[in-house]
Design a protein around this motif. Sequence first.
Motif, PDB file in Angstrom:
ATOM      1  N   THR A  97       0.807  -1.226   0.000  1.00  0.00           N
ATOM      2  CA  THR A  97       0.000   0.000   0.000  1.00  0.00           C
ATOM      3  C   THR A  97       0.839   1.275   0.000  1.00  0.00           C
ATOM      4  O   THR A  97       0.357   2.327  -0.414  1.00  0.00           O
ATOM      5  CB  THR A  97      -0.922   0.044   1.237  1.00  0.00           C
ATOM      6  OG1 THR A  97      -0.127   0.150   2.427  1.00  0.00           O
ATOM      7  CG2 THR A  97      -1.807  -1.186   1.312  1.00  0.00           C
ATOM      8  N   LEU A 157      -9.012  -3.232  -7.879  1.00  0.00           N
ATOM      9  CA  LEU A 157      -9.310  -1.863  -7.471  1.00  0.00           C
ATOM     10  C   LEU A 157     -10.657  -1.784  -6.755  1.00  0.00           C
ATOM     11  O   LEU A 157     -10.801  -1.099  -5.745  1.00  0.00           O
ATOM     12  CB  LEU A 157      -9.311  -0.947  -8.700  1.00  0.00           C
ATOM     13  CG  LEU A 157      -9.743   0.506  -8.464  1.00  0.00           C
ATOM     14  CD1 LEU A 157      -8.725   1.222  -7.597  1.00  0.00           C
ATOM     15  CD2 LEU A 157      -9.931   1.232  -9.798  1.00  0.00           C
ATOM     16  N   PHE A 182      -1.286   0.883  -3.933  1.00  0.00           N
ATOM     17  CA  PHE A 182      -0.832   2.243  -3.604  1.00  0.00           C
ATOM     18  C   PHE A 182      -1.841   3.309  -4.041  1.00  0.00           C
ATOM     19  O   PHE A 182      -2.051   4.306  -3.344  1.00  0.00           O
ATOM     20  CB  PHE A 182       0.523   2.512  -4.275  1.00  0.00           C
ATOM     21  CG  PHE A 182       1.045   3.899  -4.021  1.00  0.00           C
ATOM     22  CD1 PHE A 182       1.603   4.234  -2.792  1.00  0.00           C
ATOM     23  CD2 PHE A 182       0.981   4.884  -5.004  1.00  0.00           C
ATOM     24  CE1 PHE A 182       2.087   5.520  -2.557  1.00  0.00           C
ATOM     25  CE2 PHE A 182       1.456   6.154  -4.785  1.00  0.00           C
ATOM     26  CZ  PHE A 182       2.015   6.478  -3.546  1.00  0.00           C
ATOM     27  N   SER A 183      -2.484   3.117  -5.168  1.00  0.00           N
ATOM     28  CA  SER A 183      -3.396   4.143  -5.682  1.00  0.00           C
ATOM     29  C   SER A 183      -4.578   4.383  -4.749  1.00  0.00           C
ATOM     30  O   SER A 183      -5.104   5.497  -4.683  1.00  0.00           O
ATOM     31  CB  SER A 183      -3.908   3.752  -7.072  1.00  0.00           C
ATOM     32  OG  SER A 183      -4.675   2.552  -7.004  1.00  0.00           O
ATOM     33  N   VAL A 184      -4.990   3.372  -4.014  1.00  0.00           N
ATOM     34  CA  VAL A 184      -6.129   3.518  -3.108  1.00  0.00           C
ATOM     35  C   VAL A 184      -5.682   3.884  -1.695  1.00  0.00           C
ATOM     36  O   VAL A 184      -6.338   4.683  -1.016  1.00  0.00           O
ATOM     37  CB  VAL A 184      -6.956   2.217  -3.077  1.00  0.00           C
ATOM     38  CG1 VAL A 184      -8.073   2.286  -2.025  1.00  0.00           C
ATOM     39  CG2 VAL A 184      -7.548   1.941  -4.449  1.00  0.00           C
ATOM     40  N   GLY A 203      -2.247   4.739  -0.696  1.00  0.00           N
ATOM     41  CA  GLY A 203      -0.975   5.444  -0.537  1.00  0.00           C
ATOM     42  C   GLY A 203      -1.076   6.690   0.315  1.00  0.00           C
ATOM     43  O   GLY A 203      -0.154   7.008   1.075  1.00  0.00           O
ATOM     44  N   SER A 204      -2.170   7.399   0.217  1.00  0.00           N
ATOM     45  CA  SER A 204      -2.342   8.638   0.993  1.00  0.00           C
ATOM     46  C   SER A 204      -3.408   8.497   2.074  1.00  0.00           C
ATOM     47  O   SER A 204      -3.895   9.498   2.615  1.00  0.00           O
ATOM     48  CB  SER A 204      -2.725   9.781   0.051  1.00  0.00           C
ATOM     49  OG  SER A 204      -3.934   9.479  -0.640  1.00  0.00           O
ATOM     50  N   GLN A 222     -10.471  -3.276  -3.294  1.00  0.00           N
ATOM     51  CA  GLN A 222      -9.766  -2.347  -2.415  1.00  0.00           C
ATOM     52  C   GLN A 222     -10.681  -1.212  -1.950  1.00  0.00           C
ATOM     53  O   GLN A 222     -10.629  -0.786  -0.792  1.00  0.00           O
ATOM     54  CB  GLN A 222      -8.562  -1.750  -3.150  1.00  0.00           C
ATOM     55  CG  GLN A 222      -7.459  -2.733  -3.493  1.00  0.00           C
ATOM     56  CD  GLN A 222      -6.383  -2.078  -4.352  1.00  0.00           C
ATOM     57  OE1 GLN A 222      -5.872  -1.013  -4.004  1.00  0.00           O
ATOM     58  NE2 GLN A 222      -6.059  -2.699  -5.477  1.00  0.00           N
ATOM     59  N   GLN A 223     -11.526  -0.740  -2.850  1.00  0.00           N
ATOM     60  CA  GLN A 223     -12.406   0.370  -2.493  1.00  0.00           C
ATOM     61  C   GLN A 223     -13.441  -0.052  -1.458  1.00  0.00           C
ATOM     62  O   GLN A 223     -13.832   0.739  -0.589  1.00  0.00           O
ATOM     63  CB  GLN A 223     -13.080   0.918  -3.749  1.00  0.00           C
ATOM     64  CG  GLN A 223     -12.109   1.680  -4.641  1.00  0.00           C
ATOM     65  CD  GLN A 223     -12.723   2.115  -5.958  1.00  0.00           C
ATOM     66  OE1 GLN A 223     -13.773   1.633  -6.358  1.00  0.00           O
ATOM     67  NE2 GLN A 223     -12.047   3.028  -6.641  1.00  0.00           N
ATOM     68  N   PRO A 231       5.277   3.223  -4.069  1.00  0.00           N
ATOM     69  CA  PRO A 231       4.641   3.779  -5.274  1.00  0.00           C
ATOM     70  C   PRO A 231       4.353   2.729  -6.342  1.00  0.00           C
ATOM     71  O   PRO A 231       3.456   2.919  -7.157  1.00  0.00           O
ATOM     72  CB  PRO A 231       5.672   4.796  -5.768  1.00  0.00           C
ATOM     73  CG  PRO A 231       6.405   5.207  -4.531  1.00  0.00           C
ATOM     74  CD  PRO A 231       6.497   3.952  -3.704  1.00  0.00           C
ATOM     75  N   GLU A 232       5.093   1.616  -6.307  1.00  0.00           N
ATOM     76  CA  GLU A 232       4.846   0.535  -7.267  1.00  0.00           C
ATOM     77  C   GLU A 232       3.982  -0.577  -6.676  1.00  0.00           C
ATOM     78  O   GLU A 232       3.753  -1.595  -7.318  1.00  0.00           O
ATOM     79  CB  GLU A 232       6.180  -0.050  -7.743  1.00  0.00           C
ATOM     80  CG  GLU A 232       7.022   0.953  -8.534  1.00  0.00           C
ATOM     81  CD  GLU A 232       8.329   0.353  -9.007  1.00  0.00           C
ATOM     82  OE1 GLU A 232       8.660  -0.779  -8.565  1.00  0.00           O
ATOM     83  OE2 GLU A 232       9.020   0.990  -9.803  1.00  0.00           O
ATOM     84  N   THR A 248       0.751  -2.681  -5.449  1.00  0.00           N
ATOM     85  CA  THR A 248      -0.491  -2.927  -6.188  1.00  0.00           C
ATOM     86  C   THR A 248      -1.714  -2.259  -5.551  1.00  0.00           C
ATOM     87  O   THR A 248      -2.769  -2.197  -6.172  1.00  0.00           O
ATOM     88  CB  THR A 248      -0.756  -4.437  -6.309  1.00  0.00           C
ATOM     89  OG1 THR A 248      -0.719  -5.026  -4.998  1.00  0.00           O
ATOM     90  CG2 THR A 248       0.287  -5.107  -7.197  1.00  0.00           C
TER      91      THR A 248
END
Length: 620
Positions: free
Chosen positions: A546, A605, A554-556, A558-559, A608-609, A549-550, A552
């Motif tokens: 999580t 994705l 991270f986009s959900v 990472g922040s 994850q959401q 940056p690479e 799987t």
Amino acid sequence: MDDKHHRRICRLWVTLTVICFAAFALRLADWQLVHGKEYRAIAARATQVTVTTEAARGEILDRSGKGLSVNQPQRRLVLDKLTLSPEDLDETLLHLASLLQKTDAEWEPPAPEGDPGELRERYGISGSYRTDELRILTGLRQDMERQGFSYSTPYVMADKLTQGAVGVISENIQGVSGISVESRLVRKAENPTLAPHILGATGAITAEEYADLSDEGYGMNDQIGRFGIEAAFESELRGEDGRRVVSRGEDGSQIDTVETVEARDGHTVWLTLDSELQEKAQESLQKNIRAAGGTGSGECQSGAAVMLDVRDFSVLAAVSAPTYDLNRYSDYGSYYVSLAESDTAPLFHRAFAGTYAWGSAFKPCTALAALENGVITPQTRFTCTRFYDYYPSNVVACMHYHGEENLLTAMAHSCNWYFAETGRRLGIAAMDDCAERLGLGAPTGVEIEEGDGILAGRDSAQWQEGNTVQAAIGQSDNAFTPLQMAAYTASIAGNGVRMKTRLAEKITDYSRETVITDFRGSGVATDCGISREHLDEVKKAMLAVTQSPEGTAFSVFGSYPVQVAGKTGTAENAGADHAAFICFAPYESPEVAVAVILEHGENTLYAQQVARDMLDGYFE
């Protein structure tokens, strides 16, 4: 006294004895043969009758006391044989049937089964009735027989009466003895589509069950838990019926109440579920199923998600989609038939009973087994060339040419090549041993129905050495329930401590004031026997999923304001791939573990959401 005189006295006594016995015989014949029916009726009326008073079924609440399955009053039309005039029974039944059919009550007279003439004779229906009236009478009489109508068991002619029907009937039965509109508590789900698979339903007791349970106080018209919490906690929820012993006179009238034993209402069961979190999880799951179904192959129509408390393995939320309306289900009518015949199988409890391949979400187990057995260290490096072909019959494809990978980067990138090679060196026996320690392939111990799961190799009919590389990446025969995967994730998050999962928080009396059983803090912890050092390394690698940056996820995540450690999974199966995600949070001091699966969801994705929305609900 001479012999002649003695004989006369003996004959006199014999004659008197014969006369006395003859008188008794004549009197007995008069009682039994001439007036037997009349006297039996008087004796039957001049007796005592035990009438059951129904106990309220205990309610089911969430952890905060919010109602899930509760009792609501319902009006019904009841005939009481104690005070009902037997001579007017048929006319009374026809009158009531006519009233019901003129109201807005959804009532139809029960259809008779059998020859009308035989039924008429059987029930002693002697009046001159039209064919339609006779059909109604025989159907009602047969229904009364089925319900066991007697002095101790009233006959429920109609239930679920509307307010309008109550008004019409009440106005027309004034002054008529033996007929009343009674209020009875019935089961209702406050939010009928929320957790129906967990709450469960009650149903009428069958003849076979009554034969087995009558000694425990069950009546032939009772309800009994059929599945879910309603069945698992039947003995607590049911309560104990009371009784009223009534003395009756020769004319059948009630003289006095001889004895009264008050009913004991059932106990209230408090669940570990948080209804608000459950609702948020359900909304998110349904939303993301629709989103996943609108992309790719468009096959996604179902899924499941579970959140556990890492500290005691209590179930905070467990959702299965599609869901259904528990109140409509309980009617066992056309709605139930539509559910049973639906291609999406809404009655199937995917969260606890559905077994799925989870793909790469299994990789933390492979890593732990390899570390424990000295097959790899966190620094061990393998070079990913995308296609792992050590076994030509079991070629494993990777998503990318990752090049040189260690444990942390391989977990973050979900490199199949790395874990296939790790699995080959490890072997299936050591892999399965670690999986079993983490609770995979075995029931979690939850109170209601659940699946066992399948461990590749251990539960496979045939096994070849080359199958191990597929098992190492969560494929082959590996199939686990969402509940198992949440418990597995919680075991990793909790430093190798595993407990039985549970849905029960506590049990109180019906008033909710006195605690009878408290399940909080009662769980027995089992150490998985995996070193803390190796668990820390795997958790660090899951954090990279999580936070890198690479990674799987991270986009959900990472922040995300709370650090989350997780693992994505895409599992091959018939049709489009399943999409899976497991995680725990907060990373430094874990509180919750989550497992999400979208059947044929393809893209992780969306899974994850769902997990993110559930974490939002928890941390908010």
